[in-house]
Enzyme design. Structure first.
Site, PDB file in Angstrom:
ATOM      1  N   GLY A  46       0.930  -1.148  -0.164  1.00  0.00           N
ATOM      2  CA  GLY A  46      -0.106  -0.070  -0.035  1.00  0.00           C
ATOM      3  C   GLY A  46       0.799   1.217   0.067  1.00  0.00           C
ATOM      4  O   GLY A  46       2.023   1.294   0.398  1.00  0.00           O
ATOM      5  N   GLN A  51       3.011  10.086   1.315  1.00  0.00           N
ATOM      6  CA  GLN A  51       4.471   9.213   1.235  1.00  0.00           C
ATOM      7  C   GLN A  51       5.313   9.428  -0.274  1.00  0.00           C
ATOM      8  O   GLN A  51       6.390   9.112   0.010  1.00  0.00           O
ATOM      9  CB  GLN A  51       4.149   7.690   1.375  1.00  0.00           C
ATOM     10  CG  GLN A  51       3.677   7.302   2.506  1.00  0.00           C
ATOM     11  CD  GLN A  51       3.476   5.686   2.614  1.00  0.00           C
ATOM     12  OE1 GLN A  51       2.366   5.104   2.317  1.00  0.00           O
ATOM     13  NE2 GLN A  51       4.447   5.336   3.117  1.00  0.00           N
ATOM     14  N   CYS A  93       6.411   0.211   7.544  1.00  0.00           N
ATOM     15  CA  CYS A  93       5.704   1.262   6.763  1.00  0.00           C
ATOM     16  C   CYS A  93       7.118   1.780   5.973  1.00  0.00           C
ATOM     17  O   CYS A  93       8.067   1.707   6.512  1.00  0.00           O
ATOM     18  CB  CYS A  93       5.294   2.485   7.474  1.00  0.00           C
ATOM     19  SG  CYS A  93       5.026   3.694   6.702  1.00  0.00           S
ATOM     20  N   LEU A  94       6.638   2.019   4.731  1.00  0.00           N
ATOM     21  CA  LEU A  94       7.741   2.409   3.724  1.00  0.00           C
ATOM     22  C   LEU A  94       8.573   3.778   4.077  1.00  0.00           C
ATOM     23  O   LEU A  94       9.687   4.033   3.768  1.00  0.00           O
ATOM     24  CB  LEU A  94       7.213   2.615   2.360  1.00  0.00           C
ATOM     25  CG  LEU A  94       7.123   1.225   1.606  1.00  0.00           C
ATOM     26  CD1 LEU A  94       6.352   1.415   0.214  1.00  0.00           C
ATOM     27  CD2 LEU A  94       8.040   0.229   1.275  1.00  0.00           C
ATOM     28  N   HIS A 135      -4.165   1.377   7.437  1.00  0.00           N
ATOM     29  CA  HIS A 135      -2.814   1.947   7.606  1.00  0.00           C
ATOM     30  C   HIS A 135      -2.647   3.219   6.688  1.00  0.00           C
ATOM     31  O   HIS A 135      -2.146   4.099   7.040  1.00  0.00           O
ATOM     32  CB  HIS A 135      -1.633   0.873   7.317  1.00  0.00           C
ATOM     33  CG  HIS A 135      -0.401   1.364   7.236  1.00  0.00           C
ATOM     34  ND1 HIS A 135       0.685   0.935   8.013  1.00  0.00           N
ATOM     35  CD2 HIS A 135       0.245   2.268   6.678  1.00  0.00           C
ATOM     36  CE1 HIS A 135       1.859   1.339   7.969  1.00  0.00           C
ATOM     37  NE2 HIS A 135       1.666   2.425   6.820  1.00  0.00           N
ATOM     38  N   GLU A 136      -3.243   3.112   5.391  1.00  0.00           N
ATOM     39  CA  GLU A 136      -2.989   3.985   4.301  1.00  0.00           C
ATOM     40  C   GLU A 136      -3.780   5.037   4.584  1.00  0.00           C
ATOM     41  O   GLU A 136      -3.576   6.291   4.535  1.00  0.00           O
ATOM     42  CB  GLU A 136      -3.340   3.419   2.787  1.00  0.00           C
ATOM     43  CG  GLU A 136      -2.438   2.311   2.587  1.00  0.00           C
ATOM     44  CD  GLU A 136      -1.126   2.582   2.886  1.00  0.00           C
ATOM     45  OE1 GLU A 136      -0.673   3.647   2.697  1.00  0.00           O
ATOM     46  OE2 GLU A 136      -0.350   1.526   2.841  1.00  0.00           O
ATOM     47  N   HIS A 139      -2.231   7.575   6.862  1.00  0.00           N
ATOM     48  CA  HIS A 139      -1.302   8.520   6.400  1.00  0.00           C
ATOM     49  C   HIS A 139      -2.272   9.907   5.844  1.00  0.00           C
ATOM     50  O   HIS A 139      -1.577  10.899   5.940  1.00  0.00           O
ATOM     51  CB  HIS A 139      -0.897   7.780   5.088  1.00  0.00           C
ATOM     52  CG  HIS A 139       0.290   7.033   5.558  1.00  0.00           C
ATOM     53  ND1 HIS A 139       1.589   7.411   6.134  1.00  0.00           N
ATOM     54  CD2 HIS A 139       0.518   5.670   5.128  1.00  0.00           C
ATOM     55  CE1 HIS A 139       2.357   6.777   6.493  1.00  0.00           C
ATOM     56  NE2 HIS A 139       1.973   5.466   5.854  1.00  0.00           N
TER      57      HIS A 139
HETATM   58 ZN    ZN Z   1       2.804   3.791   5.946  1.00  0.00          ZN
END
Ligand code: ZN
Length: 167
Positions: A46, A51, A93-94, A135-136, A139
């Site tokens: 995701g 991000q 998380c990236l 999660h997304e 953000h």
């Molecule tokens: Zn994330």
């Protein structure tokens, strides 16, 4: 398509509340393509627009992962309609290299939004897909995993990040 640079904590854009997308302009269409590519190439399931440095309400996801790439999904202006049950998930998380923590999530969620064509969609999800959505969408509200972590864990990560930035 192009792989975009991923913004990492504590970039301010990750802590901002993202703005709704009013229409799918050619720029947004291009961003969507690039985000899907970036998500796969970064080995993610995701990705949220903040991000990649864009403070808008847009997420991409694929629960099958970068190898299968079987279920790519795009959601603009996603909103929860229903959230039920509780589960604990271990997430990374990236935007938070080396960090992971346990997060309390809803087990099942129903989300409403627009797809990449601007059509209204409603999606009921459970398991991994429900976790990715939560999660997304976090953000988009300026929240990352560190906001779910204990104060100690966050402090330790903060000092790690500070050290990286100095080196
Ligand atoms: Zn994330």
């Amino acid at each position: 398509m192009a792989k975009l640079p991923i913004y990492t904590y504590p970039e301010p854009v990750l802590a901002q509340i993202a703005q709704p997308v009013a229409e799918i302009t050619p720029e947004i269409a291009k961003l969507i393509e690039d985000m899907v590519e970036t998500m796969y190439e970064s080995d993610g399931v995701g990705l949220a627009a903040p991000q990649v440095g864009k403070s808008i309400r847009l997420i991409t996801l694929d629960e099958t992962g970068p190898k299968e790439r079987a279920k790519p999904m795009v959601l603009l202006n996603p909103e929860f309609v229903e959230q039920t049950g509780v589960k604990e998930s271990e997430e990374s998380c990236l935007s938070l290299p080396t960090f992971s923590c346990k997060v309390k999530r809803f087990d099942t969620v129903t989300v409403r939004g627009l797809n990449e064509k601007g059509e209204a969609v409603e999606l009921k999800a459970e398991g991994l897909l429900a976790v990715i959505l939560q999660h997304e969408i976090d953000h988009l509200d300026g929240k990352t995993l560190v906001d779910h972590a204990s104060r100690l864990k966050r402090t330790l990560y903060d000092s790690k990040v500070k050290k990286w930035r100095k080196d």
